[in-house]
Design an enzyme around this catalytic site. Structure first.
Site, PDB file in Angstrom:
ATOM      1  N   ARG A   1     -23.965   7.487  13.090  1.00 26.78           N
ATOM      2  CA  ARG A   1     -23.688   7.334  11.658  1.00 26.78           C
ATOM      3  C   ARG A   1     -22.271   6.808  11.458  1.00 26.78           C
ATOM      4  NH1 ARG A   1     -27.551  10.685   8.779  1.00 26.78           N
ATOM      5  NH2 ARG A   1     -29.413   9.808   9.701  1.00 26.78           N
TER       6      ARG A   1
ATOM      7  N   ARG B   1      -3.901   7.763   3.749  1.00 23.39           N
ATOM      8  CA  ARG B   1      -2.556   7.570   3.196  1.00 23.39           C
ATOM      9  C   ARG B   1      -2.272   8.449   1.971  1.00 23.39           C
ATOM     10  NH1 ARG B   1      -3.453   1.317   1.148  1.00 23.39           N
ATOM     11  NH2 ARG B   1      -3.784   1.829  -1.032  1.00 23.39           N
TER      12      ARG B   1
ATOM     13  N   ASP C   1       0.338   1.605   8.654  1.00 22.62           N
ATOM     14  CA  ASP C   1      -0.150   0.769   9.758  1.00 22.62           C
ATOM     15  C   ASP C   1       0.786   0.819  10.968  1.00 22.62           C
ATOM     16  OD1 ASP C   1      -1.964   0.099   7.828  1.00 22.62           O
ATOM     17  OD2 ASP C   1      -1.185  -1.905   7.461  1.00 22.62           O
TER      18      ASP C   1
ATOM     19  N   GLY D   1       0.841  -1.212   0.000  1.00 24.45           N
ATOM     20  CA  GLY D   1       0.000   0.000   0.000  1.00 24.45           C
ATOM     21  C   GLY D   1       0.866   1.249   0.000  1.00 24.45           C
TER      22      GLY D   1
ATOM     23  N   THR E   1       4.978   2.076   6.089  1.00 24.38           N
ATOM     24  CA  THR E   1       3.592   1.610   6.231  1.00 24.38           C
ATOM     25  C   THR E   1       2.817   2.589   7.104  1.00 24.38           C
ATOM     26  OG1 THR E   1       2.078  -0.028   7.143  1.00 24.38           O
ATOM     27  CG2 THR E   1       4.257  -0.006   8.116  1.00 24.38           C
TER      28      THR E   1
ATOM     29  N   GLY F   1      -5.398   0.280   8.959  1.00 25.07           N
ATOM     30  CA  GLY F   1      -4.360  -0.132   9.909  1.00 25.07           C
ATOM     31  C   GLY F   1      -4.213  -1.631  10.010  1.00 25.07           C
ATOM     32  N   ARG F   2      -5.061  -2.322   9.246  1.00 23.46           N
ATOM     33  CA  ARG F   2      -5.040  -3.798   9.245  1.00 23.46           C
ATOM     34  C   ARG F   2      -5.155  -4.388  10.646  1.00 23.46           C
ATOM     35  NH1 ARG F   2      -4.082  -6.144   4.192  1.00 23.46           N
ATOM     36  NH2 ARG F   2      -2.180  -5.268   3.411  1.00 23.46           N
TER      37      ARG F   2
ATOM     38  N   GLU G   1     -10.211  -0.681  11.209  1.00 24.54           N
ATOM     39  CA  GLU G   1     -10.861  -1.579  10.238  1.00 24.54           C
ATOM     40  C   GLU G   1     -10.748  -3.049  10.650  1.00 24.54           C
ATOM     41  OE1 GLU G   1      -8.885  -1.325   6.435  1.00 24.54           O
ATOM     42  OE2 GLU G   1      -6.964  -1.949   7.263  1.00 24.54           O
TER      43      GLU G   1
HETATM   44  O1  F6P Z   1      -1.194  -1.888   4.686  1.00 29.59           O
HETATM   45  C1  F6P Z   1      -1.563  -0.605   4.350  1.00 29.59           C
HETATM   46  C2  F6P Z   1      -3.024  -0.501   4.106  1.00 29.59           C
HETATM   47  O2  F6P Z   1      -3.308   0.842   3.806  1.00 29.59           O
HETATM   48  C3  F6P Z   1      -3.906  -1.051   5.228  1.00 29.59           C
HETATM   49  O3  F6P Z   1      -4.086  -0.124   6.250  1.00 29.59           O
HETATM   50  C4  F6P Z   1      -5.155  -1.419   4.482  1.00 29.59           C
HETATM   51  O4  F6P Z   1      -5.846  -2.468   5.093  1.00 29.59           O
HETATM   52  C5  F6P Z   1      -4.640  -1.866   3.165  1.00 29.59           C
HETATM   53  O5  F6P Z   1      -3.389  -1.269   2.970  1.00 29.59           O
HETATM   54  C6  F6P Z   1      -5.547  -1.497   2.013  1.00 29.59           C
HETATM   55  O6  F6P Z   1      -5.000  -1.993   0.852  1.00 29.59           O
HETATM   56  P1  F6P Z   1      -5.525  -1.725  -0.605  1.00 29.59           P
HETATM   57  O7  F6P Z   1      -4.672  -0.642  -1.179  1.00 29.59           O
HETATM   58  O8  F6P Z   1      -5.285  -3.018  -1.302  1.00 29.59           O
HETATM   59  O9  F6P Z   1      -6.965  -1.325  -0.522  1.00 29.59           O
END
Ligand code: F6P
Length: 411
Positions: free
Chosen positions: A298, A307, A139, A20, A137, A194-195, A249
């Site tokens: 909501r 990002r 994350d 990412g 990252t 943030g996975r 997430e």
């Molecule tokens: O690992 C970085 C990240 O931005 C995570 O926070 C997120 O879950 C993932 O990448 C999203 O990835 P993609 O670009 O495949 O949607």
């Protein structure tokens, strides 16, 4: 382990970005490229991560080319291509080795997280490819072994390029969200990337969120009612009557129907590294909060905003000092390693002497240290706020601070 032999004997360094994107990728590429050029290296860019080393190769010249290191994302593009993916591994590794020879690449610098750098480390160990890792990252879940000194308490924290810019953006976004939440006397449940790690979610608290739910501390059958109580209490405690709840997430949430604690997936697909895509937990949390408390709630997903956009000042200087350390590794031909920051510090203290190096294999999935979170309060504590304050300023609080006198009717 046998010393890796040089594939070629020249001075050509190639950079790739995988996984990412973050706002600090172009800044990292620029910092590495300009330093390597001064050392007399020819610098190439490999397009789309590992994908650019497959088939015929997709390589561009970066030496003496202008480069914008403030603009976010990566001009080299990115992908989640895994050289060691299942039964494709043998063929892919052969293609990579062939292309490294064809393009006469002597050293690879891989900017990425655990997946990208883990694959690079394997190439170094199995094939003798000289590699230097470079962390990134949003994350913030790599094992960078960066010490946070909180009033004498030494915490094994993490700091990855890309996180400071993302955290700043999240704090600002959350602070802006307050005006609409307040106007409607609502609860807004803000979902943040943030996975499996909650680091990023904590940044919303800097912007005014008062509850944060993160993957490291699931909401279970046992503590769910306590959470709803906390929501009611904070919402009603002042006359402001609004609340922002930040959720990661990757939060694990108790589902009454299945009787299980689980994450919410955006799709059933997995990437080349086997990662699923998360998404949608804010909708579930908002509707359950509304049902349990009777207060309108909501869901909002900050998504890629976290990002995207320009690299912030902290990250810009951060990657410059890491690039200095990467050049040290290059000059010593000390491969298979990655530069990291030794101590959490202010912008002014970002200097090369505050860096060190770590092995670039198995650096992933570093969860948030427990000391940063108060489980009974469902939020990050002052230790985490101190950590964050080194790289993120508290945004101006936008609060309706009026006390209008009530007008009475005449009869
Ligand atoms: O690992 C970085 C990240 O931005 C995570 O926070 C997120 O879950 C993932 O990448 C999203 O990835 P993609 O670009 O495949 O949607």
């Amino acid at each position: 382990m046998a010393q890796p032999k040089r594939i070629c004997e020249g001075k050509t360094l190639a950079i790739l970005t995988g996984g990412g994107d973050t706002a600090a990728l172009n800044a990292s590429i620029e910092a590495i490229k300009s330093r390597a050029s001064i050392l007399g290296y020819k610098v190439y860019g490999i397009l789309k991560g590992w994908k650019g080393l497959l088939d015929d190769g997709d390589i561009v010249e970066l030496t003496n080319q202008p480069y914008d290191g403030v603009y976010g994302g990566t001009a080299l593009r990115s992908s989640r291509t895994n050289p060691f993916s299942g039964d494709k591994a043998k063929e892919r590794v052969a293609q990579i080795m062939r292309n490294l020879k064809r393009y006469r690449i002597d050293v690879l610098v891989t900017i990425g997280g655990d997946d990208t750098n883990g694959a690079a480390k394997k190439l170094y160990e199995q094939e003798g490819v000289p590699v230097i890792g470079f962390p990134k990252t949003i994350d913030n879940d790599l094992n960078t072994r960066t010490i946070h000194n909180y009033n004498g308490q030494l915490i094994n924290a993490v700091l990855c390029p890309g996180f400071p810019s993302a955290a700043k953006g999240i704090a600002e976004f959350t602070s802006r969200l307050a005006t609409t939440a307040e106007s409607h006397s609502r609860i807004i449940v803000l979902e943040i990337m943030g996975r499996d790690a909650g680091w990023l979610c904590g940044a919303a608290m800097m912007g005014g969120a008062e509850i944060s739910l993160i993957p490291e501390f699931p909401v279970t059958k046992e503590n769910k009612q306590a959470l709803f109580e906390k929501v009611r209490e904070i919402y009603s405690k002042t006359k402001k009557h609004f609340l922002i709840v930040a959720v990661s997430e990757g939060l694990r949430w108790y589902d009454e129907k299945t009787g299980k604690v689980d994450v919410v997936y955006a799709s059933s697909e997995v990437d080349d590294f086997g990662h699923p895509r998360f998404g949608g937990v804010s909708g579930v949390v908002a509707s359950e909060i509304e049902k349990a408390t009777g207060i309108q709630a909501r869901a909002q997903n900050i998504g890629y905003y976290a990002r995207s956009g320009d690299c912030r000042n902290y990250d810009k200087r951060f990657v410059s000092v890491l690039a200095d350390r990467a050049m040290d590794l290059l000059l010593r031909e000390d491969y298979g390693k990655m530069p990291v920051l030794s101590k959490i510090c202010s912008y002014q203290e970002l200097e090369e002497f505050n860096t060190s190096t770590v092995d670039m294999g198995n650096i992933g999935n570093q969860p948030l240290p427990e000391v940063y979170y108060d489980q009974s309060e469902f939020h990050f504590n002052e230790r985490y706020m101190d950590f964050l304050s080194y790289m993120v300023d508290k945004p101006k609080a936008i609060r309706f601070d009026y006390n209008f006198p009530k007008v009475k009717p005449f009869e």
